[in-house]
Design an enzyme around this catalytic site. Sequence first.
Site, PDB file in Angstrom:
ATOM      1  N   ASP A  30       0.850  -1.193   0.000  1.00  0.00           N
ATOM      2  CA  ASP A  30       0.000   0.000   0.000  1.00  0.00           C
ATOM      3  C   ASP A  30       0.885   1.242   0.000  1.00  0.00           C
ATOM      4  O   ASP A  30       1.891   1.317   0.712  1.00  0.00           O
ATOM      5  CB  ASP A  30      -0.920  -0.014   1.222  1.00  0.00           C
ATOM      6  N   ILE A  31       0.499   2.224  -0.798  1.00  0.00           N
ATOM      7  CA  ILE A  31       1.301   3.435  -0.951  1.00  0.00           C
ATOM      8  C   ILE A  31       1.273   4.308   0.315  1.00  0.00           C
ATOM      9  O   ILE A  31       2.203   5.084   0.551  1.00  0.00           O
ATOM     10  CB  ILE A  31       0.819   4.217  -2.205  1.00  0.00           C
ATOM     11  N   ASN A  87     -12.927  -3.431   2.249  1.00  0.00           N
ATOM     12  CA  ASN A  87     -13.963  -2.416   2.411  1.00  0.00           C
ATOM     13  C   ASN A  87     -14.881  -2.460   1.201  1.00  0.00           C
ATOM     14  O   ASN A  87     -14.423  -2.636   0.073  1.00  0.00           O
ATOM     15  CB  ASN A  87     -13.325  -1.020   2.519  1.00  0.00           C
ATOM     16  N   GLY A  93     -15.954   2.586   3.617  1.00  0.00           N
ATOM     17  CA  GLY A  93     -14.618   3.180   3.543  1.00  0.00           C
ATOM     18  C   GLY A  93     -13.852   2.810   2.293  1.00  0.00           C
ATOM     19  O   GLY A  93     -12.632   2.995   2.222  1.00  0.00           O
ATOM     20  N   GLN A  94     -14.568   2.287   1.286  1.00  0.00           N
ATOM     21  CA  GLN A  94     -13.879   1.918   0.041  1.00  0.00           C
ATOM     22  C   GLN A  94     -13.611   3.169  -0.788  1.00  0.00           C
ATOM     23  O   GLN A  94     -14.536   3.916  -1.118  1.00  0.00           O
ATOM     24  CB  GLN A  94     -14.718   0.918  -0.770  1.00  0.00           C
ATOM     25  N   HIS A 100     -10.190  -5.163  -3.254  1.00  0.00           N
ATOM     26  CA  HIS A 100      -8.848  -5.409  -2.709  1.00  0.00           C
ATOM     27  C   HIS A 100      -8.978  -5.817  -1.253  1.00  0.00           C
ATOM     28  O   HIS A 100      -9.871  -5.360  -0.549  1.00  0.00           O
ATOM     29  CB  HIS A 100      -7.952  -4.171  -2.855  1.00  0.00           C
ATOM     30  N   HIS A 102      -6.908  -5.800   2.278  1.00  0.00           N
ATOM     31  CA  HIS A 102      -5.769  -5.241   2.995  1.00  0.00           C
ATOM     32  C   HIS A 102      -5.207  -6.312   3.931  1.00  0.00           C
ATOM     33  O   HIS A 102      -5.966  -6.936   4.676  1.00  0.00           O
ATOM     34  CB  HIS A 102      -6.195  -4.070   3.885  1.00  0.00           C
TER      35      HIS A 102
HETATM   36  P1  AMP Z   1      -9.782   1.415   0.381  1.00  0.00           P
HETATM   37  O1  AMP Z   1     -10.007   2.628   1.242  1.00  0.00           O
HETATM   38  O2  AMP Z   1     -10.144   0.144   1.080  1.00  0.00           O
HETATM   39  O3  AMP Z   1     -10.439   1.571  -0.970  1.00  0.00           O
HETATM   40  O4  AMP Z   1      -8.227   1.322   0.184  1.00  0.00           O
HETATM   41  C1  AMP Z   1      -7.556   1.813  -0.935  1.00  0.00           C
HETATM   42  C2  AMP Z   1      -6.103   1.709  -0.617  1.00  0.00           C
HETATM   43  O5  AMP Z   1      -5.365   1.827  -1.814  1.00  0.00           O
HETATM   44  C3  AMP Z   1      -5.584   2.794   0.332  1.00  0.00           C
HETATM   45  O6  AMP Z   1      -5.030   2.181   1.494  1.00  0.00           O
HETATM   46  C4  AMP Z   1      -4.530   3.531  -0.504  1.00  0.00           C
HETATM   47  O7  AMP Z   1      -3.431   3.952   0.251  1.00  0.00           O
HETATM   48  C5  AMP Z   1      -4.160   2.475  -1.536  1.00  0.00           C
HETATM   49  N1  AMP Z   1      -3.638   2.987  -2.788  1.00  0.00           N
HETATM   50  C6  AMP Z   1      -4.201   3.919  -3.593  1.00  0.00           C
HETATM   51  N2  AMP Z   1      -3.454   4.104  -4.680  1.00  0.00           N
HETATM   52  C7  AMP Z   1      -2.398   3.257  -4.587  1.00  0.00           C
HETATM   53  C8  AMP Z   1      -1.267   2.973  -5.406  1.00  0.00           C
HETATM   54  N3  AMP Z   1      -1.062   3.599  -6.569  1.00  0.00           N
HETATM   55  N4  AMP Z   1      -0.385   2.053  -4.979  1.00  0.00           N
HETATM   56  C9  AMP Z   1      -0.580   1.415  -3.812  1.00  0.00           C
HETATM   57  N5  AMP Z   1      -1.620   1.630  -3.001  1.00  0.00           N
HETATM   58  C10 AMP Z   1      -2.520   2.545  -3.376  1.00  0.00           C
END
Ligand code: AMP
Length: 114
Positions: A30-31, A87, A93-94, A100, A102
């Site tokens: 995760d970024i 999520n 919280g998506q 995906h 986590h």
């Molecule tokens: P969610 O809130 O469950 O939709 O989580 C989305 C997740 O994607 C968040 O934790 C972000 O930090 C992560 N994210 C968004 N863009 C990227 C990216 N380019 N590379 C890695 N993680 C990302």
Amino acid sequence: MEGCIFCKIVKGEIPSDKVYEDDQILVFRDIHPQAPVHYLVIPKKHITSISEVTDADLELVGHMINTAVRMAVAAGIADKGYRLVTNSGMEGGQVVDHMHWHILGGRQLSGELG
Ligand code: AMP
């Protein structure tokens, strides 16, 4: 899917810090990590969320969960414990509308996502 950031990661159009890849799924860091270990497990096929999973996807979802467990072991967080969460939808919280999971661990988690 057009405009989907995780589909772009699958296609290699956006870089990612890959941990695991096979023909069906991708695991990357995760970024914005919320824990010392924070990986995302995604299907290569675009599925908007867990709510859109059909019977035809059950094997794929099982493969994602099984791989997530193996990744937690490989990351060294399995013994002390970790969280595997997905999520769904706005109030869930998506933020990214490509399913995906986590994987979070490496510290004491508490509260919602910890
Ligand atoms: P969610 O809130 O469950 O939709 O989580 C989305 C997740 O994607 C968040 O934790 C972000 O930090 C992560 N994210 C968004 N863009 C990227 C990216 N380019 N590379 C890695 N993680 C990302």
